[in-house]
Scaffold this motif. Structure first.
Motif, PDB file in Angstrom:
ATOM      1  N   PHE A  85       4.331  -5.970   5.911  1.00  0.00           N
ATOM      2  CA  PHE A  85       3.113  -6.755   5.713  1.00  0.00           C
ATOM      3  C   PHE A  85       3.356  -8.224   6.060  1.00  0.00           C
ATOM      4  CE2 PHE A  85       0.142  -9.104   2.824  1.00  0.00           C
ATOM      5  CZ  PHE A  85      -1.027  -8.727   3.462  1.00  0.00           C
ATOM      6  N   LYS A  86       4.479  -8.762   5.623  1.00  0.00           N
ATOM      7  CA  LYS A  86       4.800 -10.157   5.936  1.00  0.00           C
ATOM      8  C   LYS A  86       4.944 -10.380   7.437  1.00  0.00           C
ATOM      9  CE  LYS A  86       7.111 -11.080   1.523  1.00  0.00           C
ATOM     10  NZ  LYS A  86       8.411 -11.364   0.832  1.00  0.00           N
ATOM     11  N   ASN A  87       5.372  -9.340   8.151  1.00  0.00           N
ATOM     12  CA  ASN A  87       5.539  -9.444   9.600  1.00  0.00           C
ATOM     13  C   ASN A  87       4.256  -9.170  10.376  1.00  0.00           C
ATOM     14  OD1 ASN A  87       8.241 -10.051   9.268  1.00  0.00           O
ATOM     15  ND2 ASN A  87       8.949  -7.953   9.615  1.00  0.00           N
ATOM     16  N   GLY A  88       3.155  -8.945   9.646  1.00  0.00           N
ATOM     17  CA  GLY A  88       1.870  -8.763  10.306  1.00  0.00           C
ATOM     18  C   GLY A  88       1.597  -7.364  10.816  1.00  0.00           C
ATOM     19  N   GLU A  89       2.338  -6.370  10.317  1.00  0.00           N
ATOM     20  CA  GLU A  89       2.141  -5.003  10.798  1.00  0.00           C
ATOM     21  C   GLU A  89       0.954  -4.304  10.144  1.00  0.00           C
ATOM     22  OE1 GLU A  89       5.800  -2.759  10.673  1.00  0.00           O
ATOM     23  OE2 GLU A  89       6.988  -4.572  11.080  1.00  0.00           O
ATOM     24  N   PHE A  90       0.493  -4.818   9.000  1.00  0.00           N
ATOM     25  CA  PHE A  90      -0.646  -4.220   8.288  1.00  0.00           C
ATOM     26  C   PHE A  90      -1.782  -5.234   8.187  1.00  0.00           C
ATOM     27  CE2 PHE A  90       2.903  -2.046   5.743  1.00  0.00           C
ATOM     28  CZ  PHE A  90       2.940  -0.954   6.598  1.00  0.00           C
ATOM     29  N   VAL A  91      -3.000  -4.738   8.259  1.00  0.00           N
ATOM     30  CA  VAL A  91      -4.142  -5.602   8.000  1.00  0.00           C
ATOM     31  C   VAL A  91      -4.345  -5.758   6.492  1.00  0.00           C
ATOM     32  CG1 VAL A  91      -5.844  -3.716   8.113  1.00  0.00           C
ATOM     33  CG2 VAL A  91      -6.562  -6.073   8.569  1.00  0.00           C
ATOM     34  N   TYR A  92      -4.007  -4.709   5.738  1.00  0.00           N
ATOM     35  CA  TYR A  92      -4.110  -4.738   4.277  1.00  0.00           C
ATOM     36  C   TYR A  92      -2.807  -4.267   3.649  1.00  0.00           C
ATOM     37  CZ  TYR A  92      -9.270  -4.945   4.585  1.00  0.00           C
ATOM     38  OH  TYR A  92     -10.565  -5.307   4.835  1.00  0.00           O
ATOM     39  N   LEU A  93      -2.465  -4.894   2.548  1.00  0.00           N
ATOM     40  CA  LEU A  93      -1.458  -4.348   1.648  1.00  0.00           C
ATOM     41  C   LEU A  93      -2.192  -3.985   0.371  1.00  0.00           C
ATOM     42  CD1 LEU A  93       1.438  -3.663   0.871  1.00  0.00           C
ATOM     43  CD2 LEU A  93       1.726  -6.034   0.087  1.00  0.00           C
ATOM     44  N   ILE A  94      -2.283  -2.688   0.101  1.00  0.00           N
ATOM     45  CA  ILE A  94      -2.968  -2.193  -1.090  1.00  0.00           C
ATOM     46  C   ILE A  94      -1.960  -2.153  -2.235  1.00  0.00           C
ATOM     47  CG2 ILE A  94      -4.366  -0.340  -2.079  1.00  0.00           C
ATOM     48  CD1 ILE A  94      -5.652  -1.533   0.397  1.00  0.00           C
ATOM     49  N   ALA A  95      -2.282  -2.801  -3.343  1.00  0.00           N
ATOM     50  CA  ALA A  95      -1.348  -2.867  -4.469  1.00  0.00           C
ATOM     51  C   ALA A  95      -2.055  -2.504  -5.764  1.00  0.00           C
ATOM     52  CB  ALA A  95      -0.735  -4.259  -4.583  1.00  0.00           C
ATOM     53  N   THR A  96      -1.375  -1.735  -6.602  1.00  0.00           N
ATOM     54  CA  THR A  96      -1.921  -1.459  -7.928  1.00  0.00           C
ATOM     55  C   THR A  96      -1.654  -2.653  -8.832  1.00  0.00           C
ATOM     56  OG1 THR A  96       0.127  -0.418  -8.646  1.00  0.00           O
ATOM     57  CG2 THR A  96      -1.532   1.003  -7.653  1.00  0.00           C
ATOM     58  N   GLY A  97      -2.356  -2.681  -9.960  1.00  0.00           N
ATOM     59  CA  GLY A  97      -2.229  -3.810 -10.873  1.00  0.00           C
ATOM     60  C   GLY A  97      -0.815  -4.027 -11.360  1.00  0.00           C
ATOM     61  N   LEU A  98      -0.083  -2.929 -11.611  1.00  0.00           N
ATOM     62  CA  LEU A  98       1.278  -3.038 -12.113  1.00  0.00           C
ATOM     63  C   LEU A  98       2.212  -3.673 -11.103  1.00  0.00           C
ATOM     64  CD1 LEU A  98       1.706   0.372 -13.972  1.00  0.00           C
ATOM     65  CD2 LEU A  98       1.472  -1.887 -14.988  1.00  0.00           C
ATOM     66  N   ALA A  99       1.804  -3.660  -9.826  1.00  0.00           N
ATOM     67  CA  ALA A  99       2.643  -4.261  -8.789  1.00  0.00           C
ATOM     68  C   ALA A  99       2.301  -5.721  -8.545  1.00  0.00           C
ATOM     69  CB  ALA A  99       2.481  -3.472  -7.484  1.00  0.00           C
ATOM     70  N   ALA A 100       1.323  -6.249  -9.275  1.00  0.00           N
ATOM     71  CA  ALA A 100       0.804  -7.587  -8.978  1.00  0.00           C
ATOM     72  C   ALA A 100       1.802  -8.688  -9.280  1.00  0.00           C
ATOM     73  CB  ALA A 100      -0.491  -7.828  -9.768  1.00  0.00           C
ATOM     74  N   ARG A 101       2.489  -8.587 -10.396  1.00  0.00           N
ATOM     75  CA  ARG A 101       3.367  -9.682 -10.814  1.00  0.00           C
ATOM     76  C   ARG A 101       4.643  -9.706  -9.976  1.00  0.00           C
ATOM     77  NH1 ARG A 101       2.332 -12.418 -15.455  1.00  0.00           N
ATOM     78  NH2 ARG A 101       0.433 -11.787 -16.510  1.00  0.00           N
TER      79      ARG A 101
END
Length: 367
Positions: A278-294
């Motif tokens: 994602f940081k390298n621009g390979e995805f348009v979205y990174l989908i994350a659950t709430g537990l992964a937020a912090r």
């Protein structure tokens, strides 16, 4: 740097392209250097990690004794903090040990045998290692509670207090948080300390714009698909449940969109791989659950999308705070059902200056 006299620190900051300290970094440098107990409350993305790292590193001696312990609530934050502290600690000749709960405990014990001066870990893993007498708390001079609002929650308060209580009574305690809570404001009661309190929530303005898109619950995935075609679209999307996140990812990929998925049950290496992509621009979205937020720190992230409205304002603030970091402008988009008055009431309280946005002709317009 006006408040920093240490030549090594100034050189480090120059090498990292930092020419000006943030308000929380300015205010904390001297009292932390002098050994004061601190409670610092400052919005997400305002540089709280360096606010304690910069003044503490020159105080850590390269003597193979554990002198600094940083406690963080999640594995992700432990690894993020470890990367930063290792980077800045190199000129001081001290070693940093990361002790996430997801790591191999035998390897962590081997690492501690090498006499690490700084350790960073989750409460549960630190307690496990403490119970096995692998951490010499009597040597510890400073304890940092990072994301202290979570460490002082009902779930983690007992472990956190027990760990802090293992150190000598003259230890320094520093608590940093993006949100205030009763336990922080009553810190002296829980930790036998009289901290200097810095509350910068009203003083520091984070350059983030909040907008909302009114959309029926069943039409949110289609809205994400349309939003993905806006020029330079790239966003971190928060979804409350793992099952819903899996379903959204499947639908978006069916529509030929490149998206990544991040959730708390993933193996560490898989999470690192997805984040890097994602940081390298390979995805348009990174989908994350709430537990992964912090603990997520994604440089130059312009947009956060709340697919779901979280259940508490603190979660909303932390998720929104993944953008607009270190003075960069950010956009937070919330998808919200216009027919749900309870959600609307919460959202208006949490983002009072929000404005409606619409997607037309592959562009996002603020009404």
């Amino acid at each position: 740097m006006s408040v920093i006299a240490d030549k090594v620190l100034n050189q480090l900051l120059t090498e990292h392209g930092i020419s000006t300290l943030t308000p929380v970094q300015e205010k904390l440098y001297k009292p932390v250097s002098e050994g004061s107990d601190i409670v610092a409350i400052s919005p997400t993305g305002t540089g709280k990690t360096l606010a304690y790292v910069l003044p503490l590193l020159p105080k850590v001696a390269s003597n193979h004794l554990c002198q600094l312990v940083v406690i963080a609530p999640t594995n992700e934050l432990v690894m993020q903090l470890s990367t930063v502290v290792r980077d800045y600690s190199k000129p001081f000749g001290v070693t940093v040990g990361a002790l996430p709960g997801s790591g191999n405990i035998k390897r962590q014990i081997d690492r501690l045998k090498k006499k690490t001066e700084i350790i960073i870990g989750t409460p549960h893993r630190l307690k496990e290692l403490t119970d096995q007498k692998k951490i010499k708390w009597h040597q510890v001079k400073t304890i940092v509670l990072d994301e202290a609002d979570q460490l002082l929650s009902d779930q983690l308060m007992t472990q956190t207090r027990e760990l802090v209580g293992r150190a000598m009574s003259d230890r320094q305690v520093i608590a940093v948080s993006a949100t205030a809570c009763d336990a922080l404001l009553d810190f002296h009661h829980y930790f036998n300390a009289e901290p200097i309190v810095f509350d910068l929530l009203d003083e520091v303005k984070v350059p983030v714009t909040h907008v909302y898109i009114p959309v029926k619950k069943r039409e949110r995935t289609e809205t994400l698909r349309r939003l993905a075609h806006v020029e330079d679209a790239r966003a971190l999307v928060f979804i409350n449940s793992r099952n819903e996140a899996d379903l959204v990812v499947e639908k978006l990929r069916f529509n030929h969109l490149k998206v990544g998925l991040l959730h708390s049950d993933q193996p560490k290496e898989e999470r690192k791989k997805v984040l890097k992509a994602f940081k390298n621009g390979e995805f348009v979205y990174l989908i994350a659950t709430g537990l992964a937020a912090r603990g997520l720190d994604i440089p130059e992230l312009d947009t956060v999308v709340h697919y779901d409205l979280p259940r508490e304002v603190e979660q909303f603030q932390h998720r929104s705070g993944r953008t607009g970091r270190m003075g960069r402008e950010g956009l937070v988009i919330t998808l919200i059902d216009p027919d749900n008055p309870i959600l609307w009431e919460d959202y208006r309280k949490w983002a009072p200056e929000t404005r409606e946005a619409v997607i037309k002709n592959n562009q996002l317009f603020v009404v």
